[in-house]
Design a protein around this motif. Sequence first.
Motif, PDB file in Angstrom:
ATOM      1  N   ILE A   1      34.221  51.160  34.726  1.00 16.72           N
ATOM      2  CA  ILE A   1      35.649  50.839  34.778  1.00 16.72           C
ATOM      3  C   ILE A   1      35.965  50.019  36.025  1.00 16.72           C
TER       4      ILE A   1
ATOM      5  N   PHE B   1      45.018  51.930  34.922  1.00 25.17           N
ATOM      6  CA  PHE B   1      44.781  51.627  36.333  1.00 25.17           C
ATOM      7  C   PHE B   1      46.050  51.838  37.149  1.00 25.17           C
TER       8      PHE B   1
ATOM      9  N   LEU C   1      38.364  52.475  43.839  1.00 23.90           N
ATOM     10  CA  LEU C   1      39.066  52.674  42.573  1.00 23.90           C
ATOM     11  C   LEU C   1      39.657  54.075  42.536  1.00 23.90           C
TER      12      LEU C   1
ATOM     13  N   PRO D   1      42.234  42.016  33.689  1.00 23.54           N
ATOM     14  CA  PRO D   1      41.798  43.357  33.282  1.00 23.54           C
ATOM     15  C   PRO D   1      42.944  44.273  32.872  1.00 23.54           C
ATOM     16  N   ASP D   2      44.140  44.050  33.410  1.00 22.41           N
ATOM     17  CA  ASP D   2      45.265  44.911  33.061  1.00 22.41           C
ATOM     18  C   ASP D   2      45.691  44.740  31.605  1.00 22.41           C
TER      19      ASP D   2
ATOM     20  N   HIS E   1      37.436  46.259  36.016  1.00 23.59           N
ATOM     21  CA  HIS E   1      38.657  45.987  36.777  1.00 23.59           C
ATOM     22  C   HIS E   1      38.440  44.876  37.786  1.00 23.59           C
ATOM     23  N   THR E   2      37.213  44.732  38.281  1.00 22.35           N
ATOM     24  CA  THR E   2      36.909  43.732  39.297  1.00 22.35           C
ATOM     25  C   THR E   2      36.618  42.359  38.703  1.00 22.35           C
TER      26      THR E   2
ATOM     27  N   ILE F   1      41.910  55.898  40.010  1.00 22.74           N
ATOM     28  CA  ILE F   1      42.543  55.770  38.699  1.00 22.74           C
ATOM     29  C   ILE F   1      43.535  56.910  38.492  1.00 22.74           C
TER      30      ILE F   1
END
Length: 366
Positions: free
Chosen positions: A71, A366, A6, A81-82, A75-76, A8
């Motif tokens: 986070i 992200f 990740l 998630p976006d 996200h996973t 970010i």
Amino acid sequence: MKEIELKIQGKIKRLTNKTFKFDERVRDGWFSAVYFLKTREIVKKYHKDNIVTMQFFQKNHAVLCGTDEVIALIHTFAENPDELEIFSLKDGDKISPFETVMTITGPYQSFGYLEGIIDGILARRTSVATNVYNTVKAAGTSGRQKQVIFMGDRDDHYITQAGDGYAAHIGGATAQATHAMNEWWGKQGMGTMPHALIQMFDGDLVAATKAYQETYPEDALIALVDYNNDAITDSLKVAREFGDELKGVRVDTSRTMIDQYFLRNQHLLGTFDPRGVNAELIFALRKALDDEGYNHVKIVVSGGFNEMRIQEFEENGVPVDTYGIGNSLLKINIGFTGDNVLINGKHAAKAGRRYRPNPRLEKVEF
């Protein structure tokens, strides 16, 4: 295990630039409380268009840790998630009781089943970071900051080492016992010799130390001196043998034993607890080394140390240079709570809870 690296970017500058390893069964709800899974299915059926805001808090003054990991988890494993809106504090931030550390806004069925996992991540990481922070602070009470080595490998399941090591790093520990503990922040584990090495040389500390030096010549030479329960005698033996090459000695006397120094000087007994690594033993060790000109040899102590015990040593000026500490740093004493506080932008918290906006939160992109 699924790995996610990740990185970010955007409005919030985070510490994260590392690989998290997640069990794919998170997606199947294997680690989520069943009532969250049932709630997800009911919401899908009856209220799939609702947008909720979930906020997370705890009840102590603490050092926050685990937000990057959370986070990455979201996200996973969240659906779309976006489309979620996340505001968060950062790992290492000092937080107050009831302060909101993170909010997540989106459809409940997308992420709600992760609530308990998020609470658990924040609770463990923040507890370890805070324990280490308080211990490091205690180790600087005398005015000279002493090093704290995180030695928690034998006090918990090995799969926790990477995250605990990262949390200890956030809390201020500058060295860790295993490579795994350093995995998330880019260093390697450190260590010198265990009792097992001296045992392999029939209790001959000088021979064991010589073998160590020959095998690892680039390491700072630190001898473990309590194997024979005669820390001062053995410290002087290795100091005389290695001179300037000896950088330190470590005392790890069991709390059930009294060092031979006191058995030879019984007139000293009666006014203090002589068991284990005690202040009188370390004062005597420092004097013995200094009297023979080994002022450069540092003293490392380990074995049952915690914040309170370190504070006591420091307030009394005990001449310790480094503390090795494990078990007490892993106490989970901070719990987090996730609450749905807004539905479709309107207040909807249960009795006793409310939406607590926090201007310190920053948006995560992200």
